[in-house]
Design a protein around this motif. Structure first.
Motif: not given
Length: 242
Positions: A4-16
């Motif tokens: 979940a942490d990895i998905a959140g980390f990547v998601g924050e960058r995709f949707f920045a």
């Protein structure tokens, strides 16, 4: 780190969304114009423009059903994409058309994405294309050029500082848009002096019997149109920036 942490980390960058201000926009465009206009700086920036030029050949080559064999990026800022397929027909025609407009097209798309707050996605797509280029590069210098770009843009994307992300992409988009025009001017100059028989314009000139100079001017005109569209986009949207 959990999934979940990895998905959140990547998601924050995709949707920045990025954080672009009017002063940042003006400064990035001004720096890009100065850099592209100064020969010593342009010779370095040309590697980015050449990389996108060759990626234009790669992407369109795939769309028209050609097999991409290799990409070379050279010390003199030239590049070469080797493909396999029919030597005649619309596929090879569109393959050679794709290169010179690619930087100006990419510049417009990047600037559009930043203005409309999709900076994270724009950077992710740029990184994906650079990874594709790295997989296809077959010379050591070309690999160094692509890795340097991946480290720069990848570091900015991972860092995910809103103003830096938007500023970097605005600068890169402006360099590509204006660099496409500068590359077109260089091509026109080269073809008028008949210095290159292997450029995209020269090959298309022989295929279509229009002549290399006609194609060189056509590439330059298309790049100018795309820069004008980019400028209009930035001008209209700058009023909404703080």
């Amino acid at each position: 780190m959990s999934g979940a942490d990895i998905a959140g980390f990547v998601g924050e960058r995709f949707f920045a969304t990025g954080d672009l201000t009017r002063p940042t926009l003006a400064a990035c465009v001004a720096v890009a114009a100065l850099a592209v206009g100064l020969d010593p700086v342009w010779r370095r920036l040309r590697y980015l423009v050449t990389t996108v030029h060759e990626l234009g050949h790669v992407v369109v080559g795939w769309f028209v059903g050609r097999s991409i064999q290799s990409v070379h990026l050279n010390h003199d800022t030239s590049g070469l994409t080797v493909t396999r397929g029919r030597p005649t027909g619309p596929g090879i025609f569109f393959l050679y058309v794709a290169g010179y407009p690619a930087p100006a097209v990419s510049g417009f798309v990047i600037l559009y994405a930043v203005i409309y707050r999709h900076a994270g996605w724009a950077m992710a797509v740029l990184l994906a294309l650079l990874l594709v280029c790295l997989a296809l590069v077959r010379n050591a210098f070309g690999a160094v050029v692509v890795v340097a770009q991946l480290l720069l843009f990848g570091g900015i994307w991972v860092w995910n500082q809103a103003t830096v992300l938007a500023g970097t992409l605005t600068l890169a988009g402006s360099v590509l848009a204006l660099g496409g025009v500068r590359a077109g001017i260089d091509l026109v100059s080269s073809q008028r002096r008949r210095r290159s028989a292997t450029s995209d314009a020269a090959i298309l000139g022989r295929q279509t019997h229009l002549g290399a100079t006609v194609w060189a001017y056509g590439f330059l005109a298309l790049s100018l149109v795309l820069v004008a569209l980019s400028a209009a986009l930035l001008y209209v949207q700058s009023a909404s920036l703080s």
